[in-house]
Design a protein around this motif. Structure first.
Motif, PDB file in Angstrom:
ATOM      1  N   ILE A 291       0.859  -1.181   0.000  1.00  0.00           N
ATOM      2  CA  ILE A 291       0.000   0.000   0.000  1.00  0.00           C
ATOM      3  C   ILE A 291       0.889   1.223   0.000  1.00  0.00           C
ATOM      4  O   ILE A 291       1.791   1.344   0.838  1.00  0.00           O
ATOM      5  CB  ILE A 291      -0.923   0.018   1.238  1.00  0.00           C
ATOM      6  CG1 ILE A 291      -1.777  -1.245   1.294  1.00  0.00           C
ATOM      7  CG2 ILE A 291      -1.788   1.274   1.246  1.00  0.00           C
ATOM      8  CD1 ILE A 291      -2.551  -1.418   2.583  1.00  0.00           C
ATOM      9  N   GLU A 292       0.643   2.149  -0.940  1.00  0.00           N
ATOM     10  CA  GLU A 292       1.399   3.393  -0.995  1.00  0.00           C
ATOM     11  C   GLU A 292       0.521   4.516  -0.461  1.00  0.00           C
ATOM     12  O   GLU A 292      -0.621   4.672  -0.873  1.00  0.00           O
ATOM     13  CB  GLU A 292       1.845   3.716  -2.405  1.00  0.00           C
ATOM     14  CG  GLU A 292       2.716   4.970  -2.473  1.00  0.00           C
ATOM     15  CD  GLU A 292       3.302   5.219  -3.850  1.00  0.00           C
ATOM     16  OE1 GLU A 292       4.253   6.016  -3.930  1.00  0.00           O
ATOM     17  OE2 GLU A 292       2.823   4.628  -4.828  1.00  0.00           O
ATOM     18  N   ILE A 293       1.081   5.286   0.467  1.00  0.00           N
ATOM     19  CA  ILE A 293       0.391   6.453   1.001  1.00  0.00           C
ATOM     20  C   ILE A 293       1.259   7.675   0.739  1.00  0.00           C
ATOM     21  O   ILE A 293       2.481   7.567   0.606  1.00  0.00           O
ATOM     22  CB  ILE A 293       0.066   6.310   2.508  1.00  0.00           C
ATOM     23  CG1 ILE A 293       1.344   6.163   3.344  1.00  0.00           C
ATOM     24  CG2 ILE A 293      -0.886   5.136   2.752  1.00  0.00           C
ATOM     25  CD1 ILE A 293       1.124   6.195   4.850  1.00  0.00           C
ATOM     26  N   GLY A 294       0.611   8.839   0.648  1.00  0.00           N
ATOM     27  CA  GLY A 294       1.373  10.048   0.393  1.00  0.00           C
ATOM     28  C   GLY A 294       0.526  11.283   0.577  1.00  0.00           C
ATOM     29  O   GLY A 294      -0.664  11.199   0.909  1.00  0.00           O
ATOM     30  N   PRO A 295       1.126  12.448   0.359  1.00  0.00           N
ATOM     31  CA  PRO A 295       0.412  13.706   0.519  1.00  0.00           C
ATOM     32  C   PRO A 295      -0.814  13.753  -0.388  1.00  0.00           C
ATOM     33  O   PRO A 295      -0.751  13.337  -1.543  1.00  0.00           O
ATOM     34  CB  PRO A 295       1.437  14.765   0.098  1.00  0.00           C
ATOM     35  CG  PRO A 295       2.762  14.085   0.217  1.00  0.00           C
ATOM     36  CD  PRO A 295       2.509  12.645  -0.069  1.00  0.00           C
ATOM     37  N   PRO A 296      -1.935  14.257   0.114  1.00  0.00           N
ATOM     38  CA  PRO A 296      -3.177  14.209  -0.651  1.00  0.00           C
ATOM     39  C   PRO A 296      -3.167  15.012  -1.945  1.00  0.00           C
ATOM     40  O   PRO A 296      -3.785  14.612  -2.922  1.00  0.00           O
ATOM     41  CB  PRO A 296      -4.229  14.757   0.309  1.00  0.00           C
ATOM     42  CG  PRO A 296      -3.489  15.451   1.383  1.00  0.00           C
ATOM     43  CD  PRO A 296      -2.117  14.853   1.429  1.00  0.00           C
ATOM     44  N   ASP A 297      -2.449  16.129  -1.996  1.00  0.00           N
ATOM     45  CA  ASP A 297      -2.492  16.968  -3.188  1.00  0.00           C
ATOM     46  C   ASP A 297      -1.339  16.725  -4.146  1.00  0.00           C
ATOM     47  O   ASP A 297      -1.413  17.130  -5.299  1.00  0.00           O
ATOM     48  CB  ASP A 297      -2.510  18.448  -2.784  1.00  0.00           C
ATOM     49  CG  ASP A 297      -3.756  18.797  -1.987  1.00  0.00           C
ATOM     50  OD1 ASP A 297      -4.818  18.210  -2.264  1.00  0.00           O
ATOM     51  OD2 ASP A 297      -3.659  19.639  -1.083  1.00  0.00           O
ATOM     52  N   ALA A 298      -0.283  16.095  -3.677  1.00  0.00           N
ATOM     53  CA  ALA A 298       0.900  15.943  -4.513  1.00  0.00           C
ATOM     54  C   ALA A 298       1.103  14.509  -4.974  1.00  0.00           C
ATOM     55  O   ALA A 298       1.488  14.272  -6.112  1.00  0.00           O
ATOM     56  CB  ALA A 298       2.137  16.411  -3.755  1.00  0.00           C
TER      57      ALA A 298
END
Length: 129
Positions: free
Chosen positions: A39-46
């Motif tokens: 699972i990859e998670i990251g900043p919502p806008d970028a």
């Protein structure tokens, strides 16, 4: 020319659980899932390639041998360190004793799978969207 960190990959017994925890800690969202259960998670806008690296939680059944050679440091952005510590503990972080003297201005914690990270004292400005 130089490189920059785009992703951090963390082996996880339960990627789902760690994705939820680290998303709450960092204000990240799920960006994608792979067939292998990562699972990859990251900043919502970028998302991937932005100013902050994404975090990939990769399934693993291999036992961890001791302390990780790398740990994550986090800083509060919208509250003081004491309030952020309370928030992190409520999310499931646990205090870890690695021989601190008590004079440190940071807190050593672990995520729900025991991966150590530090909550630093200095408050940082949130990144602009």
């Amino acid at each position: 020319m130089a490189c920059r960190i785009s992703e951090l990959v963390l082996d996880a017994a339960d990627p789902e659980r760690l994705a939820v925890f680290w998303s709450e800690v960092l204000g990240y969202v799920e960006l994608g899932r792979e067939d292998d259960g990562s699972i990859e998670i990251g900043p919502p806008d970028a998302g991937f390639g932005g100013a902050q690296p994404t975090l990939i939680l990769s399934p693993s059944t291999a036992p961890r041998a001791g302390k990780l050679p790398l740990h994550i440091d986090v800083n509060p952005t919208d509250r003081d360190q004491d309030a952020e510590l309370e928030r992190l503990l409520a999310l499931g972080a646990r205090p870890v004793d690695i021989g601190q003297t008590g004079a440190e201005n940071w807190h050593v914690l672990s995520d729900p799978e025991g991966n150590e990270f530090c909550l630093l004292h200095r408050r940082l400005e949130p990144l602009a969207p």
